[in-house]
Each structure stands twice: as C-alpha cells, then as structure tokens.
Design a protein around this motif. Structure first.
Motif, PDB file in Angstrom:
ATOM      1  N   SER A  62      49.352  47.215  42.342  1.00 60.39           N
ATOM      2  CA  SER A  62      49.026  46.201  43.354  1.00 60.39           C
ATOM      3  C   SER A  62      48.014  45.195  42.826  1.00 60.39           C
ATOM      4  N   THR A  63      46.946  45.703  42.198  1.00 60.08           N
ATOM      5  CA  THR A  63      45.915  44.803  41.686  1.00 60.08           C
ATOM      6  C   THR A  63      46.467  43.884  40.601  1.00 60.08           C
ATOM      7  N   THR A  64      47.238  44.455  39.687  1.00 59.36           N
ATOM      8  CA  THR A  64      47.766  43.665  38.575  1.00 59.36           C
ATOM      9  C   THR A  64      48.713  42.580  39.070  1.00 59.36           C
ATOM     10  N   PHE A  65      49.584  42.922  40.030  1.00 59.90           N
ATOM     11  CA  PHE A  65      50.563  41.936  40.492  1.00 59.90           C
ATOM     12  C   PHE A  65      49.892  40.825  41.298  1.00 59.90           C
ATOM     13  N   VAL A  66      48.887  41.170  42.093  1.00 63.87           N
ATOM     14  CA  VAL A  66      48.186  40.135  42.858  1.00 63.87           C
ATOM     15  C   VAL A  66      47.393  39.224  41.919  1.00 63.87           C
ATOM     16  N   VAL A  67      46.828  39.788  40.845  1.00 63.63           N
ATOM     17  CA  VAL A  67      46.168  38.959  39.834  1.00 63.63           C
ATOM     18  C   VAL A  67      47.168  37.981  39.228  1.00 63.63           C
ATOM     19  N   PHE A  68      48.378  38.451  38.967  1.00 61.59           N
ATOM     20  CA  PHE A  68      49.445  37.597  38.455  1.00 61.59           C
ATOM     21  C   PHE A  68      49.692  36.414  39.398  1.00 61.59           C
ATOM     22  N   LEU A  69      49.783  36.688  40.704  1.00 53.06           N
ATOM     23  CA  LEU A  69      49.991  35.619  41.684  1.00 53.06           C
ATOM     24  C   LEU A  69      48.812  34.651  41.703  1.00 53.06           C
ATOM     25  N   THR A 117      41.526  50.119  49.671  1.00 51.96           N
ATOM     26  CA  THR A 117      41.050  49.223  50.729  1.00 51.96           C
ATOM     27  C   THR A 117      40.401  47.979  50.134  1.00 51.96           C
ATOM     28  N   ILE A 118      39.585  48.177  49.091  1.00 53.71           N
ATOM     29  CA  ILE A 118      38.945  47.028  48.425  1.00 53.71           C
ATOM     30  C   ILE A 118      40.003  46.107  47.818  1.00 53.71           C
ATOM     31  N   ALA A 119      41.017  46.715  47.181  1.00 55.01           N
ATOM     32  CA  ALA A 119      42.096  45.924  46.574  1.00 55.01           C
ATOM     33  C   ALA A 119      42.829  45.100  47.629  1.00 55.01           C
ATOM     34  N   LEU A 120      43.119  45.723  48.785  1.00 56.38           N
ATOM     35  CA  LEU A 120      43.825  45.020  49.852  1.00 56.38           C
ATOM     36  C   LEU A 120      42.995  43.876  50.429  1.00 56.38           C
ATOM     37  N   LEU A 180      40.236  32.665  42.830  1.00 56.11           N
ATOM     38  CA  LEU A 180      39.223  33.292  41.984  1.00 56.11           C
ATOM     39  C   LEU A 180      38.624  34.511  42.651  1.00 56.11           C
ATOM     40  N   TRP A 181      38.412  34.441  43.974  1.00 53.97           N
ATOM     41  CA  TRP A 181      37.808  35.561  44.687  1.00 53.97           C
ATOM     42  C   TRP A 181      38.695  36.799  44.596  1.00 53.97           C
ATOM     43  N   ALA A 182      39.996  36.590  44.701  1.00 53.83           N
ATOM     44  CA  ALA A 182      40.926  37.714  44.588  1.00 53.83           C
ATOM     45  C   ALA A 182      40.867  38.324  43.195  1.00 53.83           C
ATOM     46  N   VAL A 183      40.801  37.474  42.170  1.00 55.77           N
ATOM     47  CA  VAL A 183      40.751  37.953  40.782  1.00 55.77           C
ATOM     48  C   VAL A 183      39.469  38.746  40.535  1.00 55.77           C
ATOM     49  N   VAL A 184      38.348  38.269  41.056  1.00 56.68           N
ATOM     50  CA  VAL A 184      37.063  38.966  40.892  1.00 56.68           C
ATOM     51  C   VAL A 184      37.125  40.354  41.528  1.00 56.68           C
ATOM     52  N   ILE A 185      37.619  40.418  42.760  1.00 61.31           N
ATOM     53  CA  ILE A 185      37.704  41.706  43.475  1.00 61.31           C
ATOM     54  C   ILE A 185      38.627  42.672  42.746  1.00 61.31           C
ATOM     55  N   LEU A 186      39.812  42.191  42.354  1.00 57.95           N
ATOM     56  CA  LEU A 186      40.805  43.063  41.731  1.00 57.95           C
ATOM     57  C   LEU A 186      40.398  43.503  40.334  1.00 57.95           C
ATOM     58  N   THR A 187      39.724  42.617  39.607  1.00 57.40           N
ATOM     59  CA  THR A 187      39.219  42.995  38.284  1.00 57.40           C
ATOM     60  C   THR A 187      38.159  44.076  38.426  1.00 57.40           C
ATOM     61  N   THR A 188      37.323  43.955  39.446  1.00 60.74           N
ATOM     62  CA  THR A 188      36.291  44.963  39.713  1.00 60.74           C
ATOM     63  C   THR A 188      36.924  46.312  40.033  1.00 60.74           C
ATOM     64  N   VAL A 189      37.965  46.295  40.862  1.00 59.84           N
ATOM     65  CA  VAL A 189      38.664  47.534  41.207  1.00 59.84           C
ATOM     66  C   VAL A 189      39.249  48.182  39.955  1.00 59.84           C
ATOM     67  N   ASP A 190      39.862  47.371  39.099  1.00 61.36           N
ATOM     68  CA  ASP A 190      40.438  47.909  37.862  1.00 61.36           C
ATOM     69  C   ASP A 190      39.365  48.524  36.965  1.00 61.36           C
ATOM     70  N   MET A 191      38.207  47.873  36.889  1.00 62.28           N
ATOM     71  CA  MET A 191      37.123  48.405  36.061  1.00 62.28           C
ATOM     72  C   MET A 191      36.575  49.707  36.632  1.00 62.28           C
ATOM     73  N   LEU A 192      36.496  49.802  37.952  1.00 62.79           N
ATOM     74  CA  LEU A 192      36.055  51.054  38.578  1.00 62.79           C
ATOM     75  C   LEU A 192      37.064  52.167  38.276  1.00 62.79           C
ATOM     76  N   GLY A 193      38.342  51.780  38.201  1.00 62.87           N
ATOM     77  CA  GLY A 193      39.380  52.745  37.870  1.00 62.87           C
ATOM     78  C   GLY A 193      39.303  53.248  36.444  1.00 62.87           C
TER      79      GLY A 193
END
Length: 206
Positions: free
Chosen positions: A56-63, A109-112, A125-138
């Motif tokens: 989910s995070t990767t595909f939304v970053v793509f968008l 939930t954070i990713a959504l 940019l805000w979406a990319v920041v949030i999703l990148t953070t989620v990926d790093m936590l992962g």
C-alpha cells in the motif's frame, strides 16, 4: 529547412532515462522472483499484513510521484508496489503468517492517513513523507534481526533494491522532494543494512 527533431539532446536524455527505468524494473523482478518461488514452494512464509502495508505504501508513493511529475522514473516504484501487493495476496492463499499485532494496525492506520492528508494539504509531498516514515519504521525488526543473525538475510537481495532505487533516482524526469525522498531514503537504508550485515558477519567470524 525543417528539422524533424528540434531537441536531440532532450530526446537522447529521455531515451537514457527510459533505459534506466527498464533496468530498475528488471532488478525489481530479479529480486522478487526467488521470493515468490519460495512462497509457492511453501519454503517462505511471509507475514501477510506486513506485505499489505508495504504494498500500500509503495503504490501510493508511486501515485504521489506521478503527481509530482516523476514520469518514467516512477514506474519501477509502481511495479514494486503491485508485486508487493501480489505477494501479500499469494501469502494469504498459501496460509502464511496472518497474525496481526497492535503495531501492525498502527502502521496500517498511519499509512492510510496519507491519502486524506494529501487531499487536505493538496500536496503529494505530505503523503510521501508519511509513507516513507512508515516504511522506515518497518525496517526496524529487520535491522534487529540482522544485528543478531547477520546471515539470516541475503546481501544480494538488499543490494538489488539499493541498485534499483539508485537507478530510479537517475531515471526521474523531475526532481523534487516529492519524487526523490522515497527512493533516496530506501537506498540509504539498504546501504546501511548491507554495512551492518558485513560488519556483524565479520565480528561473528572472528
């Protein structure tokens, strides 16, 4: 006299970026195919919910990258997102690890939250920041596992993703935080993980 191509340098540059993007997609496939084969054979049992989050995070970053005019440089990220979601679906069919912890729900939930924040802020940019953070936590559990068991993950797998993300950076058609943040951070994380694996392997073999 009319010229059929007024900007040959720009055209050549686009061709080069297309080639880089194709190579990055190829590296993505090379990295994932053995993993998928492992799932089909029942040898690899991925955590389904984790792969749902990563997909989910990767595909939304793509968008978000497309919104930021990343162009063909974003396509390897999109392919990676689709494959990751496919792995989650395949893992579910194979009845792999389907346990869900409170931390999993927190990450999900954070990713959504990235999508409504993107809508409200009118800035991808805000979406990319949030999703990148989620990926790093992962990445945290993997780092912990590699520290204690440095041979538990193949360096080649991590190296392929490092190379893939470097190629993505070079293949981008437009450079901004929106387009570069995710691949740059993931590439850095992969490089640091490789360094940790090599260091810990050296310590263990002494």
């Amino acid at each position: 006299m009319l010229h059929s191509n007024k900007h040959p340098f720009k055209t050549n540059l686009m061709i080069d970026k297309t080639i880089l993007s194709i190579i990055a997609i190829a590296l993505t496939l090379i990295a994932f195919i053995p993993y998928i084969i492992g799932i089909l054979k029942g040898v690899t049992k991925p955590h389904v919910f984790s792969w749902i989050i990563w997909g989910s995070t990767t595909f939304v970053v793509f968008l978000a990258q497309l919104e930021g005019h990343a162009g063909i440089g974003a396509w390897p990220i999109g392919v990676s997102g689709v494959i990751t979601i496919f792995i989650a679906w395949l893992a579910y069919l194979k009845r792999s690890d389907i346990t869900i912890t409170k931390k999993d729900w927190l990450f999900f939930t954070i990713a959504l939250s990235a999508l409504p924040i993107w809508y409200w802020m009118s800035d991808p940019l805000w979406a990319v920041v949030i999703l990148t953070t989620v990926d790093m936590l992962g990445f945290a559990p993997t780092v912990r596992k590699v520290y204690h068991a440095p041979y538990s993950e193949p360096i080649s797998f991590v190296a392929l993703f490092f190379a893939r993300n470097i190629l993505v950076l070079f293949a981008l058609e437009h450079y901004s935080l929106t387009t570069t943040l995710f691949p740059a951070i993931i590439a850095t994380a992969c490089l640091l993980l490789i360094a940790l694996m090599l260091l810990r392997r050296r310590v263990i073999t002494r």
